[in-house]
Design an enzyme around this catalytic site. Structure first.
Site, PDB file in Angstrom:
ATOM      1  N   TYR A   1     -25.571  18.860  13.915  1.00 22.16           N
ATOM      2  CA  TYR A   1     -26.894  19.269  14.389  1.00 22.16           C
ATOM      3  C   TYR A   1     -27.905  18.218  13.945  1.00 22.16           C
ATOM      4  O   TYR A   1     -28.333  18.179  12.793  1.00 22.16           O
ATOM      5  CB  TYR A   1     -27.299  20.662  13.871  1.00 22.16           C
TER       6      TYR A   1
ATOM      7  N   SER B   1     -13.524  26.612  12.778  1.00 23.68           N
ATOM      8  CA  SER B   1     -14.342  26.954  13.939  1.00 23.68           C
ATOM      9  C   SER B   1     -13.740  26.336  15.196  1.00 23.68           C
ATOM     10  O   SER B   1     -13.191  25.226  15.130  1.00 23.68           O
ATOM     11  CB  SER B   1     -15.761  26.423  13.712  1.00 23.68           C
ATOM     12  N   ASN B   2     -13.854  27.056  16.290  1.00 23.53           N
ATOM     13  CA  ASN B   2     -13.346  26.583  17.584  1.00 23.53           C
ATOM     14  C   ASN B   2     -11.839  26.372  17.574  1.00 23.53           C
ATOM     15  O   ASN B   2     -11.322  25.521  18.300  1.00 23.53           O
ATOM     16  CB  ASN B   2     -14.070  25.295  18.016  1.00 23.53           C
TER      17      ASN B   2
ATOM     18  N   GLN C   1     -15.270  30.951  12.877  1.00 24.46           N
ATOM     19  CA  GLN C   1     -16.472  30.979  13.715  1.00 24.46           C
ATOM     20  C   GLN C   1     -16.067  30.538  15.115  1.00 24.46           C
ATOM     21  O   GLN C   1     -15.500  29.460  15.294  1.00 24.46           O
ATOM     22  CB  GLN C   1     -17.559  30.061  13.153  1.00 24.46           C
TER      23      GLN C   1
ATOM     24  N   TYR D   1     -20.498  32.766  17.419  1.00 21.76           N
ATOM     25  CA  TYR D   1     -21.634  31.894  17.728  1.00 21.76           C
ATOM     26  C   TYR D   1     -22.069  32.094  19.175  1.00 21.76           C
ATOM     27  O   TYR D   1     -21.330  32.661  19.969  1.00 21.76           O
ATOM     28  CB  TYR D   1     -21.397  30.435  17.343  1.00 21.76           C
TER      29      TYR D   1
ATOM     30  N   LEU E   1     -26.483  35.477  21.243  1.00 24.45           N
ATOM     31  CA  LEU E   1     -27.456  35.860  22.267  1.00 24.45           C
ATOM     32  C   LEU E   1     -27.226  35.066  23.556  1.00 24.45           C
ATOM     33  O   LEU E   1     -28.101  35.034  24.427  1.00 24.45           O
ATOM     34  CB  LEU E   1     -28.885  35.631  21.743  1.00 24.45           C
TER      35      LEU E   1
ATOM     36  N   SER F   1     -27.296  31.931  23.954  1.00 21.52           N
ATOM     37  CA  SER F   1     -28.388  30.943  23.983  1.00 21.52           C
ATOM     38  C   SER F   1     -29.683  31.531  24.550  1.00 21.52           C
ATOM     39  O   SER F   1     -30.432  30.849  25.242  1.00 21.52           O
ATOM     40  CB  SER F   1     -27.981  29.700  24.789  1.00 21.52           C
TER      41      SER F   1
ATOM     42  N   LYS G   1     -34.895  38.013  28.394  1.00 18.37           N
ATOM     43  CA  LYS G   1     -36.218  37.455  28.751  1.00 18.37           C
ATOM     44  C   LYS G   1     -36.159  36.474  29.922  1.00 18.37           C
ATOM     45  O   LYS G   1     -37.200  36.055  30.416  1.00 18.37           O
ATOM     46  CB  LYS G   1     -36.835  36.763  27.540  1.00 18.37           C
TER      47      LYS G   1
HETATM   48  N1  LIG Z   1     -19.320  26.512  15.540  1.00 19.16           N
HETATM   49  C1  LIG Z   1     -19.842  26.020  16.631  1.00 19.16           C
HETATM   50  O1  LIG Z   1     -19.234  25.190  17.338  1.00 19.16           O
HETATM   51  C2  LIG Z   1     -21.203  26.480  17.054  1.00 19.16           C
HETATM   52  C3  LIG Z   1     -21.649  26.273  18.359  1.00 19.16           C
HETATM   53  C4  LIG Z   1     -22.919  26.740  18.696  1.00 19.16           C
HETATM   54  C5  LIG Z   1     -23.704  27.379  17.759  1.00 19.16           C
HETATM   55  N2  LIG Z   1     -23.258  27.538  16.475  1.00 19.16           N
HETATM   56  C6  LIG Z   1     -24.082  28.216  15.457  1.00 19.16           C
HETATM   57  O2  LIG Z   1     -24.395  29.518  15.929  1.00 19.16           O
HETATM   58  C7  LIG Z   1     -25.819  29.704  15.875  1.00 19.16           C
HETATM   59  C8  LIG Z   1     -26.237  30.637  16.973  1.00 19.16           C
HETATM   60  O3  LIG Z   1     -26.088  30.021  18.240  1.00 19.16           O
HETATM   61  P1  LIG Z   1     -27.323  29.473  19.063  1.00 19.16           P
HETATM   62  O4  LIG Z   1     -28.510  29.423  18.170  1.00 19.16           O
HETATM   63  O5  LIG Z   1     -26.916  28.229  19.729  1.00 19.16           O
HETATM   64  O6  LIG Z   1     -27.493  30.543  20.192  1.00 19.16           O
HETATM   65  P2  LIG Z   1     -27.933  32.081  20.200  1.00 19.16           P
HETATM   66  O7  LIG Z   1     -28.034  32.634  18.830  1.00 19.16           O
HETATM   67  O8  LIG Z   1     -27.071  32.757  21.185  1.00 19.16           O
HETATM   68  O9  LIG Z   1     -29.395  31.974  20.856  1.00 19.16           O
HETATM   69  C9  LIG Z   1     -30.459  31.463  20.114  1.00 19.16           C
HETATM   70  C10 LIG Z   1     -31.620  31.214  21.051  1.00 19.16           C
HETATM   71  O10 LIG Z   1     -32.048  32.437  21.636  1.00 19.16           O
HETATM   72  C11 LIG Z   1     -33.473  32.482  21.698  1.00 19.16           C
HETATM   73  N3  LIG Z   1     -33.885  33.592  20.813  1.00 19.16           N
HETATM   74  C12 LIG Z   1     -33.412  33.902  19.567  1.00 19.16           C
HETATM   75  N4  LIG Z   1     -33.961  35.022  19.101  1.00 19.16           N
HETATM   76  C13 LIG Z   1     -34.796  35.473  20.054  1.00 19.16           C
HETATM   77  C14 LIG Z   1     -35.643  36.606  20.168  1.00 19.16           C
HETATM   78  N5  LIG Z   1     -35.724  37.510  19.195  1.00 19.16           N
HETATM   79  N6  LIG Z   1     -36.371  36.753  21.309  1.00 19.16           N
HETATM   80  C15 LIG Z   1     -36.282  35.850  22.312  1.00 19.16           C
HETATM   81  N7  LIG Z   1     -35.508  34.759  22.263  1.00 19.16           N
HETATM   82  C16 LIG Z   1     -34.757  34.554  21.149  1.00 19.16           C
HETATM   83  C17 LIG Z   1     -33.967  31.119  21.215  1.00 19.16           C
HETATM   84  O11 LIG Z   1     -33.990  30.199  22.319  1.00 19.16           O
HETATM   85  P3  LIG Z   1     -35.150  30.144  23.428  1.00 19.16           P
HETATM   86  O12 LIG Z   1     -36.408  30.619  22.773  1.00 19.16           O
HETATM   87  O13 LIG Z   1     -35.172  28.708  23.844  1.00 19.16           O
HETATM   88  O14 LIG Z   1     -34.671  31.040  24.538  1.00 19.16           O
HETATM   89  C18 LIG Z   1     -32.844  30.686  20.297  1.00 19.16           C
HETATM   90  O15 LIG Z   1     -32.753  29.289  20.121  1.00 19.16           O
HETATM   91  C19 LIG Z   1     -26.376  28.284  15.982  1.00 19.16           C
HETATM   92  O16 LIG Z   1     -27.713  28.178  15.556  1.00 19.16           O
HETATM   93  C20 LIG Z   1     -25.401  27.519  15.136  1.00 19.16           C
HETATM   94  O17 LIG Z   1     -25.731  27.659  13.767  1.00 19.16           O
HETATM   95  C21 LIG Z   1     -22.019  27.109  16.133  1.00 19.16           C
END
Ligand SMILES: NC(=O)c1ccc[n+]([C@@H]2O[C@H](COP(=O)([O-])OP(=O)(O)OC[C@H]3O[C@@H](n4cnc5c(N)ncnc54)[C@H](OP(=O)(O)O)[C@@H]3O)[C@@H](O)[C@H]2O)c1
Length: 310
Positions: free
Chosen positions: A59, A157-158, A177, A205, A208, A210, A216
């Protein structure tokens, strides 16, 4: 925040809502990120009692770990926090490949410790499997680091089910993860049953999807980040997803709750999912996601959500 839960077989306890930080300094994932805003996200999470913070080498690269490290240090709460990071990406002469070799993983832990300004990492994940390293050997390297006190628990992970079984052949894996959310439920067929049976915590992971599963977004939404290539946000599939989310909205509204909270609460009803790490772009999202802890789903609501997204 109540009900801390144990991570796998480790002696680490995390709160059910953590924080994902790929939008904290993750300039290679989201363009135009404001680093101060990212640091505020981490500050707010810590202030609100979030104790599980998820970052990774890639990241940024590096920048998310650095910013998380700065905020954790300034908070003076290092001992109360469970910091998870990951590595596997190796860049040589501008070309990035995956490397799970013991030498590379050990170097990666040492450099992550510096960026995070700490002398131990609570949870260290192999971020992605490589093609060559036997998985038990890779995890064995992390076990050595655990014995030295540099790492407190071990994650992968993965990994496919086969890779996970190989990685866990000595029983050292505490956390898996993987991508899992209501719109992507493949993990239910093999990974989730395995983690439930083997006392491994499953951290989903993209919980939401993304942002899609907050309810919304609507037809016509456009994206210039990782969502621009995500099939969930394209064409007919995007329309179908929005229809499902509208059905879910009816469930949420019948409880006077928001869609995102119902979604996050649903995951916490699944076996072996102990904590969720939603990402956030601003402090309001951090605060908002914590409201999940105030809601309880009835069995019929759990079943209804299952059916909408089956
Ligand atoms: N192991 C892996 O390969 C891998 C891959 C991906 C992610 N991850 C980890 O997993 C975590 C979670 O995934 P992610 O952050 O990519 O996606 P996520 O949790 O599915 O979605 C997060 C996004 O949703 C929106 N959001 C979050 N809370 C909200 C709320 N209360 N109301 C409205 N919008 C909201 C924001 O984007 P917007 O405001 O732009 O809509 C935020 O960036 C990552 O931060 C990372 O640490 C790991």
């Amino acid at each position: 925040m109540n009900n801390p839960v144990k991570l796998g077989q480790s002696d680490l306890y995390v709160n059910p809502i953590g924080l994902g930080t790929n939008a904290v300094g993750g300039h290679n994932i989201y363009p135009n990120l404001d680093e101060e805003q990212g640091k505020d996200v981490v500050r707010q999470a810590i202030k609100s009692g979030v104790n599980f913070i998820d970052t990774a080498f890639i990241y940024g690269p590096k920048r998310s770990e650095e910013l998380v490290g700065e905020v954790v240090k300034e908070s003076g709460k290092r001992e109360e926090l469970i910091i998870a990071t990951k590595a596997a990406h190796r860049t040589v002469n501008g070309k990035t490949t995956l490397d799970n070799s013991p030498t590379f993983l050990k170097e990666s832990v040492d450099s992550a410790l510096k960026r995070l300004q700490t002398d131990y990492i609570d949870l260290f994940y192999i971020h992605f499997p490589d093609e060559n390293t036997p998985k038990a050997e890779a995890v064995g390297a992390l076990k050595e680091l655990k014995d030295q006190g540099k790492v407190r628990s071990i994650g992968v992970s993965n990994f496919s089910i086969k890779q996970l079984e190989d990685a866990n052949q000595d029983g050292y894996v505490d956390v898996l993860q993987s991508e899992y959310n209501l719109l992507k439920r493949q993990a239910e067929s093999d990974l989730l049953p395995y983690t439930a049976e083997n006392n491994i915590s499953f951290v989903p992971y993209f919980p939401l999807a993304s942002g899609l599963l907050t309810g919304k977004y609507s037809e016509g939404a456009t994206f210039n980040d990782l969502r621009a290539d995500n099939p969930l946000f394209q064409g007919e599939l995007f329309k179908e997803n929005l229809q499902k989310i509208n059905k879910l909205r009816a469930v949420a509204e019948s409880k006077n709750e928001e869609v995102a909270h119902v979604v996050l609460a649903w995951y916490l009803t699944r076996d072996s999912i102990d904590s969720i790490i939603p990402g956030a772009k601003n402090i309001d999202q951090v605060k908002n996601n914590l409201k999940t802890l105030d809601i309880e789903l009835t069995q019929s609501e759990i079943d209804r959500i299952n059916q909408i997204f089956r």
